[in-house]
Design a protein around this motif. Structure first.
Motif, short mmCIF file in Angstrom:
data_model
loop_
_atom_site.label_atom_id
_atom_site.label_comp_id
_atom_site.label_asym_id
_atom_site.label_seq_id
_atom_site.Cartn_x
_atom_site.Cartn_y
_atom_site.Cartn_z
N PRO A 160 6.55 -13.32 -10.66
CA PRO A 160 5.45 -12.35 -10.65
C PRO A 160 5.87 -10.99 -10.14
N ASP A 161 5.02 -9.99 -10.36
CA ASP A 161 5.18 -8.71 -9.68
C ASP A 161 4.89 -8.92 -8.20
N VAL A 162 5.65 -8.27 -7.34
CA VAL A 162 5.45 -8.37 -5.89
C VAL A 162 4.99 -7.02 -5.37
N LEU A 163 3.76 -6.96 -4.87
CA LEU A 163 3.19 -5.74 -4.30
C LEU A 163 3.18 -5.86 -2.79
N THR A 164 3.71 -4.87 -2.10
CA THR A 164 3.86 -4.92 -0.64
C THR A 164 2.88 -3.96 0.02
N PHE A 165 2.28 -4.43 1.14
CA PHE A 165 1.26 -3.64 1.83
C PHE A 165 1.51 -3.67 3.35
N ALA A 166 1.05 -2.62 4.01
CA ALA A 166 1.06 -2.55 5.48
C ALA A 166 -0.24 -1.91 5.92
N TYR A 167 -0.83 -2.41 7.00
CA TYR A 167 -2.07 -1.86 7.53
C TYR A 167 -1.81 -0.55 8.25
N ALA A 168 -2.69 0.41 8.03
CA ALA A 168 -2.53 1.71 8.69
C ALA A 168 -2.66 1.59 10.19
N ASP A 169 -3.42 0.60 10.69
CA ASP A 169 -3.65 0.46 12.13
C ASP A 169 -2.97 -0.77 12.72
N GLY A 170 -1.89 -1.22 12.10
CA GLY A 170 -1.12 -2.32 12.68
C GLY A 170 -1.42 -3.66 12.03
N GLY A 171 -0.45 -4.57 12.12
CA GLY A 171 -0.57 -5.87 11.48
C GLY A 171 -1.75 -6.67 12.00
N ARG A 172 -2.26 -7.57 11.14
CA ARG A 172 -3.39 -8.42 11.51
C ARG A 172 -3.48 -9.61 10.56
#
Length: 359
Positions: A160-172
């Motif tokens: 599959p396509d792999v889309l990566t994300f990060a939270y603007a206010d820190g991991g959760r």
């Protein structure tokens, strides 16, 4: 893997929140912004709720998400939670029988959600949210996997396509992902006491890290979320109930109703039926049931959403200045008790959260 509150902790939380609800001038801690319909605190599920089917495949033992197919009528996609499971997504029919298994050629971490929506080319795509974090936000990045929904239901292996994300206010930690069928925009709901609704950029960078920005608050301990087929409604569920939002004018929209869901071992999944007249609510476990829960008319896509009722204690046109002054004095006199209650609640809820994390 999603971690349920223990039965005693859940009961204590429900009782505590019920007791605090009538306090004057206090926002409902379970409702974004403290406005709108009361959030469910336990009780009877909507009339007409029934088990639609049970998963018949023993491999489906921790169903953590469910989504209707866009290519195949009566077909639902689901997947297992984290744990000792292959990286597989299952297509099941309206009887709960597995029709096809799609294996994703990658390593899994903590799969928590699934959605089917138009992809970048406008054709139906399956989105799998590898967004769980049982370590309280220790992952700096989370991922969403996307692949074209198969036109023929047969066993496949897909990269599959792999889309990566990060939270603007820190991991959760998060267990809820929803994809807007109108524009393909991805949204994530964090699983916390002070939960949040996060939105991805309109245009995604398929190679880089995409930032998830908090756009609203959300019910505590959300375990799944989903859009209706036309995108004008979305729902966020918890272990105990669900809130429906009007997103006709976009996300975050506004809350238009909440109600309890059928009691289950560990309520993990939610989806709208393709016609928008009901919700499908699932749970973890072998041979787990999936409930069909009818929606009230105003909660359905295409219906006029009811305006929120006037807040209790709101000032009316007939209220005299003397009555307003007396109400103000009474409110002021109760303030110390409200503050004390809030402090006790904060301590108890903090203990519940700790128990849930260690459970």
């Amino acid at each position: 893997m999603g971690r349920p509150l223990s039965c005693s902790a859940a009961a204590l939380a429900a009782a505590l929140l019920t007791a605090l609800a009538p306090l004057p001038a206090a926002a409902d801690p379970l409702e974004p912004g403290g406005t709108g319909p009361d959030y469910p605190r336990g009780g009877e599920d909507p009339e007409g709720s029934e088990i639609a089917f049970t998963f018949q495949d023993e491999r489906i033992s921790e169903s953590s998400g469910i989504a209707p197919s866009l290519h195949h009528e009566g077909v639902w996609w689901t997947h297992n939670d984290s744990g000792d499971h292959p990286t597989q997504v299952f297509a099941v029919d309206s009887e709960g029988r597995t029709l096809a298994t799609v294996t994703l050629d990658l390593e899994r971490r903590d799969w928590e959600a699934i959605a089917v929506a138009p992809g970048p080319d406008g054709e139906p795509a399956v989105y799998v949210g590898d967004i769980g974090d049982n370590f309280g936000g220790s992952w700096s990045e989370v991922r969403v996997y996307r692949f074209p929904e198969p036109g023929t239901l047969t066993d496949l292996v897909i990269a599959p396509d792999v889309l990566t994300f990060a939270y603007a206010d820190g991991g959760r930690d998060a267990e809820s992902m929803l994809v807007d069928p109108r524009d393909g925009r991805i949204h994530v709901v964090s699983k916390e006491f002070a939960g949040g609704l996060y939105s991805a950029p309109e245009e995604l960078d398929p190679q880089g890290v995409n930032t998830l920005e908090r756009v609203d608050s959300a019910p505590l301990f959300a375990t799944d979320a989903a859009f209706s087929a036309d995108g004008t409604r979305y729902a966020i569920r918890t272990y105990w109930g669900v809130t429906v939002y009007d997103s006709s004018d976009g996300v975050p929209g506004r809350s238009i109703g909440s109600f309890d869901l059928p009691e289950s071992e560990q309520g993990e999944s939610i989806a709208f039926t393709p016609d928008g007249t009901a919700l499908m609510a699932g749970t973890e476990g072998t041979a787990a049931p999936v409930w069909r829960v009818p929606l009230a008319e105003h909660l359905r896509p295409g219906s006029a959403a009811e305006e929120p009722a006037e807040e209790p204690g709101g000032e009316s046109a007939e209220e005299s200045p003397e009555e307003r002054e007396e109400a103000t004095e009474e409110s002021g006199g109760a303030a110390p008790f409200v503050l004390a209650g809030a402090l006790v609640a904060a301590l108890l809820i903090g203990g519940i959260v700790l128990l849930a994390r260690k459970g």
